[in-house]
Design an enzyme around this catalytic site. Structure first.
Site, PDB file in Angstrom:
ATOM      1  CG  ASP A 115     -84.789  20.242  -7.894  1.00 10.23           C
ATOM      2  OD1 ASP A 115     -85.373  19.448  -7.143  1.00 10.23           O
ATOM      3  OD2 ASP A 115     -84.145  19.871  -8.897  1.00 10.23           O
ATOM      4  CG  ASP A 146     -84.805  13.354 -10.710  1.00 10.92           C
ATOM      5  OD1 ASP A 146     -85.516  14.279 -11.140  1.00 10.92           O
ATOM      6  OD2 ASP A 146     -83.903  13.517  -9.864  1.00 10.92           O
TER       7      ASP A 146
HETATM    8  C1  GLA Z   1     -82.859  17.142  -9.213  1.00  9.69           C
HETATM    9  C2  GLA Z   1     -83.982  17.215 -10.211  1.00  9.69           C
HETATM   10  C3  GLA Z   1     -83.448  16.991 -11.597  1.00  9.69           C
HETATM   11  C4  GLA Z   1     -82.377  18.012 -11.900  1.00  9.69           C
HETATM   12  C5  GLA Z   1     -81.301  17.960 -10.844  1.00  9.69           C
HETATM   13  C6  GLA Z   1     -80.307  19.083 -11.008  1.00  9.69           C
HETATM   14  O1  GLA Z   1     -82.371  15.845  -9.099  1.00  9.69           O
HETATM   15  O2  GLA Z   1     -84.995  16.322  -9.877  1.00  9.69           O
HETATM   16  O3  GLA Z   1     -84.481  17.046 -12.554  1.00  9.69           O
HETATM   17  O4  GLA Z   1     -82.966  19.285 -11.954  1.00  9.69           O
HETATM   18  O5  GLA Z   1     -81.842  18.062  -9.542  1.00  9.69           O
HETATM   19  O6  GLA Z   1     -79.318  19.027 -10.055  1.00  9.69           O
END
Ligand code: GLA
Length: 724
Positions: A460, A526
């Site tokens: 990430d 997301d």
């Molecule tokens: C980001 C990612 C999510 C999740 C969160 C965890 O927003 O896109 O899918 O992994 O971080 O903090």
């Protein structure tokens, strides 16, 4: 390559014509100036020397009244010294001098691969500016043109590089512009505008590709759509700051430029030092589907492209968030196993002091309070015993100030002297250009992967880079950081054979072709609201094939939008990607789990088709009805999805044409997938609903079939199988 006789009065001495997959690229190669494009577009066939010479000899525009006294034609690196008054390819200087260049080639290498494209590499120098330049133009077998350049400081004083971008011309009929925009949770939103005089500039200044990235800045003919018109698009394959621009000059030229966006003083070339641009890809297509197909073909031809069946994923993020507990997560693993999941991914919250998003980032060690005492080992073993791979979330470039790492190495955070960047999701950025920082994070990740046999990393990157200076150099650090990230990914992959990595960045903020050289899939957004996902995936597909685009079935009520959707719609949407689940199945009903298991089983039967076929898209009913399909390479089978965006002003929908089939073959069309079990109702279903319908590919492509009446935010799948 043809040598042009001098009497033709052409300002160049040779011309090269390359062809691949329906694209011709014809370049003029002057002996005293940089190469320029005579034609980039539809295949002109094999041109004999005479035809090529004629084309080349008459490629120059006439002189304009009250203008430069020689014909002006923009090269792939347009220069002001050649009479070009638009944006230049190179910007830089040597303490105010050497600010304008006039490059002259010293060598040209041409490799013609017949109908598989070919490449031209030109080395040029400007002896006054003390610079040397190499430009590579490669027509790939997919029909994509790949451009790159390197600039070397041949002088004995530093050269400040402000920007180096390459340009491709598009024809006068390219009257409109198309690119993508977006934000967190709503990535890949298309936008259209007229290609008017001036510059349409798309800059990415986030220090990552960006949720709002242009992705492919495209010029098109006014009739451009998925299956029609012509498009010329440019993609900068870079995950740091970058820019693409479309410029229509007063003198009539239309150019697309692409390159890295450099911050002030970011690149100071020492004597002998070279700067290399990112690769920029130029795609011509008869319609947006053909442009997309070129990118998909290119990616699939890479040796590193994922070729094993894409496993069904369960990611626990929207199921548990930071609420980690062995018993609870093993219960999820049980439910995942029961529905047929093949890869189980533990998301954020397993390390250091990370009980919420305010602390712990940077400390990649098992959290003692939650996962200590053998509990993490029990989880990994439990997942593997249930027949699933184990995946783990990391955010390797990021640090919470509340972490052991930040406390012990404050100088490893990107910053300008005397102040830390403004917080962003409570986090700061680890400067990977510090060898110590790089080694630290590499060591922590590799040792965990090895110790626990981790199969998959969700990598990430949840903040923009702002004020991103390096304490190592005192200069802007985005360029170095981006390259260091690529090196770190490569080092970890080299140390951990078989490990797969997903590129996530607050969802879909790091989706570009270069990150895909170092990872195996992207997380598109997301937002897993199926309605939004239809749009996000529809346009992510402009660059990427479905097997590298993660797509999950979420809860009945979408967490990001609070909208409710049927399971069949959520699953039919996730089907057209790398299928997964992100939903607390322990809270789902037995019926929901049984239905989900049917969808998982169905995905397993069609994933080879979906992940090797060609993507086709159509917009019907004035934008209210969307068709999305995948046709296998032999045209023996196809799967189409139809979804209603809005209730249409008329109903039922007329016949829907199914594109991409072989006109001469006969096909059977049936309603497919778990959703095909609805009882026949003549007010909803077409006459052929129970039996299927047999038609030729030409009839399906030209006449089409009546389809079931759809409610908004529902989908129907049509399976099309060749009988002959
Ligand atoms: C980001 C990612 C999510 C999740 C969160 C965890 O927003 O896109 O899918 O992994 O971080 O903090």
């Amino acid at each position: 390559m043809s040598e042009l006789p001098g009497e033709l009065d052409a300002p160049w001495e040779s011309v090269v014509a390359l062809r691949a997959s329906g694209v011709s690229l014809i370049l003029g190669l002057p002996d005293d100036a940089l190469p320029f494009v005579i034609h980039w577009g539809a295949d002109l066939g094999v041109l004999d020397d005479k035809a090529l010479r004629e084309l080349a000899a008459h490629a120059l525009p006439p002189l304009a009244t009250n203008g430069v006294d020689t014909s002006v034609i923009a090269s792939v690196l347009p220069e002001n010294s050649r009479g070009w008054t638009g944006t230049t390819g190179l910007a830089g200087h040597r303490s105010g001098r050497a600010w304008s260049t006039k490059f002259v080639p010293v060598s040209v290498d041409v490799a013609d691969r017949a109908d598989q494209g070919g490449s031209v590499t030109v080395h040029a120098v400007d002896v006054d500016a003390d610079l040397s330049l190499s430009v590579s133009i490669d027509l790939l077998p997919s029909g994509l043109v790949r451009l790159s350049a390197g600039l070397t400081n041949a002088g004995d004083s530093p050269y400040t590089l402000d920007g180096l971008q390459l340009a491709m011309p598009v024809p006068t009929r390219a009257d409109l512009l198309f690119d993508l925009a977006g934000r967190w949770g709503k990535e890949k939103v298309p936008q259209w505008r007229a290609f008017t005089v001036g510059t349409h500039l798309r800059e990415g200044r986030h220090g990552r590709t960006g949720a709002d990235a242009a992705t492919i800045l495209t010029a098109g003919t006014p009739d451009l759509d998925f299956g029609q018109g012509e498009a010329w698009g440019l993609h900068v394959a870079f995950s740091g700051n970058h820019r693409t621009l479309a410029e229509r000059a007063f003198s009539g030229e239309r150019l697309l430029f692409g390159g890295e966006l450099l911050l002030p003083g970011e690149i100071q070339l020492a004597p002998g030092e070279t700067y290399s641009t990112p690769q920029t890809f130029a795609a011509y297509g008869a319609g947006l589907d053909e442009v997309a197909a070129r990118f998909h073909t290119y990616l699939r031809a890479r040796p590193s492209h994922p070729r094993t069946a894409r496993p069904v994923v369960m990611n626990v993020w929207e199921a548990v968030y930071f609420d980690h507990d062995l018993t609870r997560i093993l219960a999820l693993a049980d439910a995942a196993q029961q529905v047929g999941v093949e890869r189980f991914v533990l998301d954020d919250g397993w390390f250091g002091s990370r009980r919420d998003d305010t602390s712990g980032l940077g400390d990649w060690v098992i959290a003692e309070d939650v996962w200590g005492g053998g509990r993490f080992r029990a989880l990994v073993d439990g997942v593997k015993q249930r027949g699933m791979q184990f995946g783990l979330w990391f955010e390797p470039e990021m640090v919470n100030v509340a972490s052991e790492l930040a406390a012990s190495h404050p100088e490893w955070l990107l910053q300008v002297p005397g102040r830390l960047p403004i917080d962003f999701r409570h986090q700061q950025v680890l400067d990977l250009s510090h060898p110590g920082a790089f080694a630290h994070v590499e060591r922590q990740i590799v040792s965990l992967v090895r110790e626990y046999g981790i199969d998959y990393i969700k990598w990430d990157h949840n903040r923009d880079l702002m004020d991103a200076g390096s304490t190592r150099t005192g200069r802007a650090g985005v360029h170095e950081q981006t390259l260091a990230t690529y090196r770190l990914l490569d080092a970890i992959r080299a140390a951990c054979p078989g490990l797969e990595i997903e590129s996530c960045s607050s969802g879909g903020a790091r989706v570009d072709l270069e990150i895909l050289n170092h990872t195996d899939r992207v997380w598109a957004s997301d937002c897993i609201d199926a309605r939004e996902r239809q749009q996000i995936q529809r346009w992510t597909a402009q660059l990427l094939p479905p097997e590298v685009v993660g797509s999950h079935v979420g809860a009945e009520r979408a967490h990001t939008t609070r909208r409710h959707f049927d399971l069949d719609f959520r699953a039919a949407t996730a089907l057209f990607g790398h299928f997964g689940i992100e939903w607390d199945l322990t809270a789902a009903s037995a019926e929901e789990r049984a239905r989900l298991a049917e969808w998982v089983a169905y995905y397993k039967t069609v994933r080879t088709l979906l992940h090797t076929g060609s993507t086709v898209r159509r917009t019907l009913e004035s934008g209210d009805l969307w068709l999305h399909g995948v046709v296998d390479p032999d045209h023996a089978r196809a799967l189409y999805s139809l979804t209603l965006r809005e209730r249409h002003i008329t109903w039922p929908a007329g016949r829907v044409q199914l594109p991409g089939l072989d006109p001469a073959r006969e096909y059977r069309v049936t309603v497919a997938g778990p959703g095909a079990d609805a009882t026949y109702d003549p007010r909803i279903h077409p006459s052929w609903y129970r039996t299927g319908i047999v038609l030729t590919g030409s009839a399906l492509g030209e006449v089409g079939v009546h389809v079931p009446a759809l409610d908004p935010d529902t989908a129907v799948l049509l399976d099309v199988e060749a009988l002959t």
